[in-house]
Design a protein around this motif. Structure first.
Motif, PDB file in Angstrom:
ATOM      1  N   GLY A 207       0.809  -1.215   0.000  1.00  0.00           N
ATOM      2  CA  GLY A 207       0.000   0.000   0.000  1.00  0.00           C
ATOM      3  C   GLY A 207       0.840   1.262   0.000  1.00  0.00           C
ATOM      4  N   ILE A 208       1.855   1.291   0.849  1.00  0.00           N
ATOM      5  CA  ILE A 208       2.720   2.480   0.920  1.00  0.00           C
ATOM      6  C   ILE A 208       3.489   2.663  -0.392  1.00  0.00           C
ATOM      7  N   ARG A 209       3.959   1.573  -0.968  1.00  0.00           N
ATOM      8  CA  ARG A 209       4.684   1.672  -2.252  1.00  0.00           C
ATOM      9  C   ARG A 209       3.768   2.196  -3.351  1.00  0.00           C
ATOM     10  N   ARG A 210       2.505   1.777  -3.349  1.00  0.00           N
ATOM     11  CA  ARG A 210       1.580   2.262  -4.381  1.00  0.00           C
ATOM     12  C   ARG A 210       1.402   3.774  -4.254  1.00  0.00           C
ATOM     13  N   ALA A 211       1.288   4.258  -3.035  1.00  0.00           N
ATOM     14  CA  ALA A 211       1.164   5.711  -2.828  1.00  0.00           C
ATOM     15  C   ALA A 211       2.449   6.419  -3.238  1.00  0.00           C
ATOM     16  N   ALA A 212       3.606   5.807  -2.919  1.00  0.00           N
ATOM     17  CA  ALA A 212       4.888   6.408  -3.302  1.00  0.00           C
ATOM     18  C   ALA A 212       5.019   6.495  -4.816  1.00  0.00           C
ATOM     19  N   SER A 213       4.494   5.478  -5.512  1.00  0.00           N
ATOM     20  CA  SER A 213       4.545   5.497  -6.973  1.00  0.00           C
ATOM     21  C   SER A 213       3.732   6.652  -7.537  1.00  0.00           C
ATOM     22  N   LEU A 214       2.572   6.914  -6.944  1.00  0.00           N
ATOM     23  CA  LEU A 214       1.741   8.027  -7.392  1.00  0.00           C
ATOM     24  C   LEU A 214       2.464   9.354  -7.171  1.00  0.00           C
ATOM     25  N   LEU A 215       3.127   9.477  -5.997  1.00  0.00           N
ATOM     26  CA  LEU A 215       3.839  10.723  -5.696  1.00  0.00           C
ATOM     27  C   LEU A 215       5.105  10.873  -6.541  1.00  0.00           C
TER      28      LEU A 215
END
Length: 391
Positions: A157-165
């Motif tokens: 989940g955190i990696r998915r958000a990091a990818s968006l950012l």
């Protein structure tokens, strides 16, 4: 699969059962008691842990089922409101009164009042115990594996958000991706969708910018310094974005992960805070490798390491250490509780870096047994750079 925990069968259940039974048996003997008893809903953590030990799976949906469990040092007794004609505690009380060599029964202090009355009506004397909470404070290998699986989902989940950012553009001083603004609510949804895809449940634990004075945030601004709901306010470059989640795996065990990311950072105070927080985690791992320590000692060590990087007494530095398992926060969590070998604890360091803004990092540490080095469960990089979490 529904959002209802079911303990895994096969290997691992035996170890949990052996650990729990030996802990209860020792307590019964030392206190000259006849049995341990508890009653509660299927969501009650003590009931859940006892049923994990017994390898019992939850039905898919059983409404407001009440379960009573007892262990007399030799045998487990169980009763359910869906199977018994009366209250499950009443059913167990009669059976225990007939077979117990002692009228003293140990129960958690939080045993429901009606269950306590049924036990007392059967002629049993109640005394409080925290024996199951103590047993849960250390984890078997199988439990640690379940927590690690939940942590892997949190990491996804955190990696998915990091990818968006990492792919964000700056549009009129705001962050955007694919032409749409990146808001706290969009990041929260992104994290939760990835957690579900990884086979876990967000369980309502995901928060973007969790500190009450931080805006924008997915927290409801009512009663805080925020002016109403700011979850749809676009995030800005150069400002710390805190991502927190503690999803629950299909076996009921939680994770715990916090990362702070900054898009287009210009360095400054958050960089220094980041170095201090990162170093604090190294120090805590070394501390818990050497010996068992109290929660207070570990929190003090985390804080001392952060302050060593130029944060004085006037700076707001907060640290926490607490257990993780069937609840996102469980023993050890009181200041004097010891973090013993086999514990899984969430360690967190936080530094106030600007008006309303915090830098926060949290990871799960396994305090290993047999002289092994304490080790953090696998998780994304602690870097402030979103792209670093994708490597």
């Amino acid at each position: 699969m529904t959002d209802a925990e079911s303990p895994a069968n096969g290997s691992g259940v035996g170890a949990v059962r052996s650990h729990l039974e030996s802990t209860i048996s020792g307590t019964l003997e030392s206190r000259n008691a006849g049995a341990f008893v508890h009653a509660g809903s299927r969501h009650d953590p003590t009931v859940r842990y006892c049923r994990v030990a017994l390898g019992r799976r939850w039905p898919r949906e059983r409404g407001r089922e009440v379960v009573a469990v007892a262990f007399d040092g030799d045998e487990w007794l169980t009763a359910s409101s869906d199977d018994a004609s009366g209250h499950p505690a009443e059913t167990l009380a009669v059976r225990l009164a007939e077979r117990s060599g002692s009228n003293t029964i140990l129960t958690p202090a939080a045993v429901p009042h009606d269950a306590a009355l049924y036990l007392e009506r059967a002629g049993l004397d109640l005394a409080s115990t925290d024996v199951v909470a103590r047993a849960r404070a250390t984890k078997t290998t199988a439990e640690r594996d379940r927590i690690a699986d939940a942590q892997a989902a949190a990491s996804a989940g955190i990696r998915r958000a990091a990818s968006l950012l990492a792919d964000a553009a700056i549009d009129d001083g705001r962050l955007a991706a694919d032409g749409d603004p990146i808001t706290p609510n969009r990041l929260r949804t992104t994290i939760d969708e990835a957690i579900v895809s990884a086979g876990a449940f967000p369980a309502g634990t995901t928060v973007v910018n969790p500190d009450p004075e931080h805006a924008p945030s997915t927290l409801d601004g009512e009663g805080t310094a925020n002016d109403g709901d700011t979850s749809e306010v676009p995030l800005r470059p150069g400002e710390p974005i805190v991502l927190e989640t503690a999803p629950r795996g299909p076996d009921g065990y939680h994770a715990g992960l916090v990362r702070t990311l900054v898009v287009d950072s210009d360095g400054g105070r958050e960089r220094r805070a980041h170095v201090g927080a990162t170093q604090s985690f190294r120090s805590a791992a070394a501390m818990l490798t050497a010996d068992a320590e109290s929660v207070t000692s570990v929190e003090a060590d985390l804080e001392a390491e952060v302050r060593a990087f130029g944060f004085g007494e006037g700076d707001d530095v907060r640290t926490r250490a607490f257990g993780v398992g069937l609840e996102p926060c469980e023993r050890p969590f009181e200041g004097g509780d010891r973090i013993d070998p086999g514990s899984v604890v969430r360690l967190e360091s936080a530094v106030h870096v600007d008006d309303g803004s915090w830098l926060r990092i949290a990871d799960l540490l396994v305090s290993s047994e047999d002289g092994e080095r304490a080790a953090y469960l696998e998780a994304p990089s602690r870097s402030l750079e979103p792209s670093a979490l994708l490597e």
